[in-house]
Scaffold this active site. Structure first.
Site, mmCIF file in Angstrom:
data_model
loop_
_atom_site.group_PDB
_atom_site.id
_atom_site.type_symbol
_atom_site.label_atom_id
_atom_site.label_comp_id
_atom_site.label_asym_id
_atom_site.label_seq_id
_atom_site.Cartn_x
_atom_site.Cartn_y
_atom_site.Cartn_z
ATOM 1 N N ASN A 92 0.938 -1.188 0.116
ATOM 2 C CA ASN A 92 0.090 -0.115 -0.034
ATOM 3 C C ASN A 92 0.962 1.229 0.101
ATOM 4 O OD1 ASN A 92 -2.353 -1.368 0.140
ATOM 5 N ND2 ASN A 92 -2.773 -1.282 2.349
ATOM 6 N N THR B 244 -0.632 9.294 13.793
ATOM 7 C CA THR B 244 -1.577 9.746 12.937
ATOM 8 C C THR B 244 -2.935 9.277 13.925
ATOM 9 O OG1 THR B 244 -1.761 7.432 11.941
ATOM 10 C CG2 THR B 244 -0.649 8.840 10.813
ATOM 11 N N ASP C 79 -14.897 4.997 3.492
ATOM 12 C CA ASP C 79 -14.084 3.786 4.053
ATOM 13 C C ASP C 79 -12.615 4.202 4.603
ATOM 14 O OD1 ASP C 79 -12.677 1.349 4.191
ATOM 15 O OD2 ASP C 79 -13.209 0.462 2.381
ATOM 16 N N ASP D 128 -1.577 3.869 5.626
ATOM 17 C CA ASP D 128 -0.465 3.668 4.518
ATOM 18 C C ASP D 128 -0.594 4.995 3.332
ATOM 19 O OD1 ASP D 128 -0.109 1.370 5.947
ATOM 20 O OD2 ASP D 128 -1.665 0.252 4.852
HETATM 21 P P1 ATP Z 1 -5.318 2.008 8.543
HETATM 22 O O1 ATP Z 1 -4.905 0.921 9.619
HETATM 23 O O2 ATP Z 1 -6.773 1.908 8.176
HETATM 24 O O3 ATP Z 1 -4.464 2.284 7.173
HETATM 25 P P2 ATP Z 1 -4.416 4.091 10.559
HETATM 26 O O4 ATP Z 1 -5.312 3.801 11.500
HETATM 27 O O5 ATP Z 1 -3.142 3.604 10.343
HETATM 28 O O6 ATP Z 1 -5.453 3.583 9.315
HETATM 29 P P3 ATP Z 1 -5.502 6.672 10.743
HETATM 30 O O7 ATP Z 1 -4.671 7.378 11.917
HETATM 31 O O8 ATP Z 1 -6.735 6.113 10.781
HETATM 32 O O9 ATP Z 1 -4.264 5.499 10.150
HETATM 33 O O10 ATP Z 1 -5.354 7.427 9.406
HETATM 34 C C1 ATP Z 1 -4.060 8.202 8.757
HETATM 35 C C2 ATP Z 1 -4.472 9.552 8.464
HETATM 36 O O11 ATP Z 1 -5.618 9.513 7.416
HETATM 37 C C3 ATP Z 1 -5.036 10.676 9.371
HETATM 38 O O12 ATP Z 1 -3.643 11.151 10.006
HETATM 39 C C4 ATP Z 1 -5.572 11.548 8.730
HETATM 40 O O13 ATP Z 1 -4.858 12.582 8.097
HETATM 41 C C5 ATP Z 1 -6.275 10.779 7.752
HETATM 42 N N1 ATP Z 1 -7.706 10.333 8.029
HETATM 43 C C6 ATP Z 1 -8.060 9.194 8.461
HETATM 44 N N2 ATP Z 1 -9.646 9.421 8.916
HETATM 45 C C7 ATP Z 1 -9.883 10.578 8.195
HETATM 46 C C8 ATP Z 1 -11.260 11.020 8.218
HETATM 47 N N3 ATP Z 1 -12.213 10.802 8.613
HETATM 48 N N4 ATP Z 1 -11.158 12.282 7.580
HETATM 49 C C9 ATP Z 1 -10.321 12.968 6.995
HETATM 50 N N5 ATP Z 1 -8.822 12.625 7.418
HETATM 51 C C10 ATP Z 1 -8.764 11.265 7.630
#
Ligand code: ATP
Length: 303
Positions: A42, A220, A246, A252
């Site tokens: 990814n 994040t 989603d 990633d």
């Molecule tokens: P995944 O495991 O699904 O790949 P993650 O939990 O590692 O995701 P997150 O912290 O949920 O990562 O999201 C990464 C980034 O994506 C966040 O720092 C933000 O910038 C962006 N992001 C995630 N969700 C949203 C949202 N609902 N609206 C806008 N930006 C988002």
């Protein structure tokens, strides 16, 4: 080559069902789809779609998924010269079941990803040593992650370590040799054993890691954006407001875009703002890699 991703690839086998079958029950489900995933792949695809020159060191299995994975990486522009095919082993797969309430149940079979070994880093050395940035995650054996960090130090290559999925076995001394350590909130919680249920607690957990000698910690925070912490500064990057459909693979997308930006100009806050916008775009579409925009789609989105 700008970026080397040393990590996993997985094939998502997604079955959409009205309800989960009970033990011993056979149920007909209305829909099935195959998606290309794995944290390493990814991140490589996100950076390559934006125009970075990216190589990937990964392993595929001895099955019909292998060629599909290779083709998918190549279509995104990722250099696959150092993808190893392991005989007698399956590719990494993730059978995913999603019910009508959008609840999912996921099994991960790492398969060939468990066969990415330190020797594979040496095998890829001629191309790796010309890279400017290396990205690592924890879906491959830890000894390979450590060998890659040692290699990067020897060749003065910057390293992003994404400690996902979180493992308490991770030797933090290796994390401290990386330029960037990028967990999400859950990973931060598992790695520190500290609560992350408020901004104050996240900062406290972050400081605990930094006290061990990390250089740059980027956390994040899902729809609350992202946080950059060093020994003497804290900077918050606000998320872009979008209608999320989603969120899988958002982390990633963030890392792939951050890497692409960072090798271009080295400005961390600017790279985080772009990464945050790129990840926001990705949550507006279904799936992981297929929700990642290419450079021109992303340009249209942010202008
Ligand atoms: P995944 O495991 O699904 O790949 P993650 O939990 O590692 O995701 P997150 O912290 O949920 O990562 O999201 C990464 C980034 O994506 C966040 O720092 C933000 O910038 C962006 N992001 C995630 N969700 C949203 C949202 N609902 N609206 C806008 N930006 C988002």
């Amino acid at each position: 080559m700008d970026i080397a991703v040393i990590g996993s690839n997985m094939v998502d086998l997604i079955t959409y069902t009205d309800r989960m079958p009970n033990a011993g029950e056979t149920l007909e489900a209305p829909e099935f789809e195959i998606g290309c995933g794995g944290k390493g792949a990814n991140q490589a695809v996100a950076a390559a779609k934006l125009g970075a020159s990216v190589m990937m060191v990964t392993c595929v299995g001895d099955d019909l998924f292998a060629d599909n994975t290779l083709r998918n990486l190549q279509q995104a522009g990722v250099d696959t010269r150092y993808v190893k095919k392991v005989t007698g082993v399956s590719s990494g797969v993730a059978p995913i079941f999603v019910d009508s309430a959008s609840q999912n149940r996921i099994l991960i079979v790492k398969g060939a990803n468990n066969h990415l070994l330190p020797a594979d880093i040496e095998r890829a050395a001629p191309a790796l040593q010309a890279c400017r940035l290396m990205i690592l995650q924890l879906e491959i054996p830890l000894e390979t992650v450590y060998a890659a960090i040692d290699f990067a130090r020897r060749h003065r290559i910057a390293v992003i370590l994404n400690p996902a999925p979180a493992s308490r076995d991770l030797d933090i001394a290796y994390a401290c040799q990386c330029d960037f350590f990028m967990p999400n909130e859950t990973e931060l919680e598992i790695l520190t054993g500290m609560p992350v249920d408020s901004e104050e607690n996240i900062l406290r957990a972050g400081r605990t890691l930094l006290a061990k000698g990390l250089r740059n910690l980027i956390i994040t925070l899902g729809q609350r954006g992202a946080l950059w912490m060093t020994g003497d500064r804290v900077e918050h990057v606000a998320p872009l407001q979008v209608k999320a459909l989603d969120t899988s693979g958002a982390g990633d997308a963030f890392i792939g875009c951050f890497a692409h930006e960072y090798v271009r100009h080295g400005d961390v806050p600017q790279a985080m703002r772009q990464a945050s916008a790129y990840a926001a775009y990705s949550v507006t579409g279904k799936g992981t890699q297929r929700s990642y925009p290419d450079a021109s789609q992303f340009f249209d989105f942010i202008t």
